[in-house]
Design an enzyme around this catalytic site. Structure first.
Site, PDB file in Angstrom:
ATOM      1  N   GLU A 157       0.839  -1.191   0.000  1.00  0.00           N
ATOM      2  CA  GLU A 157       0.000   0.000   0.000  1.00  0.00           C
ATOM      3  C   GLU A 157       0.878   1.247   0.000  1.00  0.00           C
ATOM      4  O   GLU A 157       1.991   1.234   0.526  1.00  0.00           O
ATOM      5  CB  GLU A 157      -0.915  -0.015   1.234  1.00  0.00           C
ATOM      6  CG  GLU A 157      -1.957  -1.109   1.127  1.00  0.00           C
ATOM      7  CD  GLU A 157      -2.796  -1.330   2.373  1.00  0.00           C
ATOM      8  OE1 GLU A 157      -3.885  -1.892   2.231  1.00  0.00           O
ATOM      9  OE2 GLU A 157      -2.381  -0.950   3.475  1.00  0.00           O
TER      10      GLU A 157
ATOM     11  N   CYS B 175       3.414   8.545   1.044  1.00  0.00           N
ATOM     12  CA  CYS B 175       3.956   7.634   2.045  1.00  0.00           C
ATOM     13  C   CYS B 175       4.294   6.337   1.319  1.00  0.00           C
ATOM     14  O   CYS B 175       3.413   5.652   0.798  1.00  0.00           O
ATOM     15  CB  CYS B 175       2.888   7.424   3.127  1.00  0.00           C
ATOM     16  SG  CYS B 175       3.418   6.346   4.447  1.00  0.00           S
TER      17      CYS B 175
ATOM     18  N   CYS C 231       6.966  -4.783  15.676  1.00  0.00           N
ATOM     19  CA  CYS C 231       6.482  -3.890  16.731  1.00  0.00           C
ATOM     20  C   CYS C 231       5.035  -4.282  17.070  1.00  0.00           C
ATOM     21  O   CYS C 231       4.216  -4.487  16.170  1.00  0.00           O
ATOM     22  CB  CYS C 231       6.540  -2.438  16.273  1.00  0.00           C
ATOM     23  SG  CYS C 231       8.214  -1.904  15.883  1.00  0.00           S
TER      24      CYS C 231
END
Ligand code: SAH
Length: 343
Positions: free
Chosen positions: A91, A104, A115
């Site tokens: 994405e 992004c 994480c």
């Protein structure tokens, strides 16, 4: 031939055009369409003869193997679901700000860092992206913006993956975006890392004045390593020292990213401890209220608690902002990529 146009070297592009009986100047035209205008279909290259466009289409060399398979929009944000040549999915997110349009970019399919608060991290690692697959994200975003006569002006390496864990391809991509092909200034590019110290040091010596963001998320190693497994490898003090080193060597701003998780790292004592670690520094602290995702029990703190945390930092003379929430309704916000938003 199983290579796309973006991945070809200049020599390969010239000989490919030769096999189609085309002179060299055609390459310049095609490159301009692709890199300047974000055109990803030969059919749309209006100043090429129609027969050539058809030959290019059927030559077996698409502009890029990557393609957008879904778009999710809200007022300021567009999330692009992109299928890569080998069927893997990533994405990328286009964000409209008053100062420009940011992309992004994902650097890996999945992530090794694991994480606990990140959808990408909890879904495992598949593979690194090539620099050309990152370039393709930029082309596909620019292609989308063409209708609005706009282009990507800023790049943040904050999509899926840990960019410094895919160091060479990430740097290769950044150098391409800074080249005259795209002409994006390195000052408009930000790399975000979970704190891989050796690679941060290497980055300081690249002679690339890009911005560095470091995901801290906790004021001490004990808490940090419960959230981020890399916290066991690299100590917070070492990370902070490397951030100072980066800022001094490059003259660029270094940002601390701190995702606030309710009852975990959002307490006043956490803010106080963070102050004690960075007081007097020029680091900018960016607070990110947790974006929830499916399968995670972690929650975001209330706006009041978030503001309190910010106030403790600013009262100590630090600059701290709360990240404007973009795209969380469409699963496009920090940490939600590659996962599913909680319904
Ligand atoms: N691997 C890089 C880039 C990741 S994404 C890094 O760790 O910095 C960019 C930011 O979003 C990071 O600071 C990341 O820790 C944060 N983030 C991840 N999951 C989140 C979530 N669920 N809510 C809010 N921020 C999150």
């Amino acid at each position: 031939m199983s290579i796309d146009f973006v991945s070809m070297t200049q020599e390969m592009r010239i000989s490919w055009l030769e096999t189609l009986g085309q002179p060299k100047f055609r390459l310049k035209q095609i490159e301009e369409w692709v890199f300047t205008h974000g055109v990803v279909n030969y059919a749309d290259m209006a100043n090429l003869p129609k027969s050539l466009r058809e030959d290019l289409e059927s030559s077996g060399v698409p502009v890029t193997f990557s393609r957008v398979v879904a778009e999710h929009h809200d007022a300021t944000t567009t999330k692009l679901a992109i299928l890569l040549g080998d069927g893997q999915a990533i994405e990328a997110v286009v964000m409209q700000y008053h100062h420009g349009i940011s992309l992004c970019v994902s650097s890996q399919v999945g992530c090794k860092m694991a994480c606990s608060f990140c959808a990408t991290g909890t879904s495992g690692f598949r593979r690194n992206l090539t620099r050309h697959e990152m370039v393709s994200q930029l082309l596909l975003a620019n292609n989308l913006l063409r209708a609005k006569n706009a282009k990507i002006t800023h790049i943040v390496m904050m999509g899926m993956g840990e960019p410094l864990d895919n160091y060479d391809e990430t740097i290769g991509f950044i150098r391409l975006t800074c080249s005259p092909l795209f002409g994006i200034s390195p000052r408009r590019i930000t790399v975000s890392t979970c704190g891989l110290v050796p690679q941060m040091e290497r980055l300081a010596h690249e002679d690339l004045p890009i911005n560095l963001s470091v995901s801290l998320h906790a004021p001490n190693d004990e808490l940090r390593s419960t959230l981020m497994p890399t916290g066991k490898t690299y100590a917070l003090n070492k990370i902070l020292a490397t951030m100072h080193y980066y800022a001094e060597s490059t003259g660029r701003r270094v940002t601390i990213e701190y995702t606030l998780i309710k009852g975990v790292n959002d307490r006043e004592k956490d803010a106080d401890e963070l102050v004690s670690k960075i007081k007097g520094s020029k680091f900018h602290v960016n607070l990110i209220p947790l974006n929830p995702f499916l399968g995670s029990a972690l929650e975001r703190p209330s706006p009041a608690r978030t503001r309190k945390f910010q106030q403790i930092l600013t009262a100590a003379g630090l600059t701290a902002t709360i990240r404007r929430e973009l795209g969380s309704e469409i699963g496009a916000a920090c940490g939600q990529l590659g996962g599913n938003i909680r319904q």
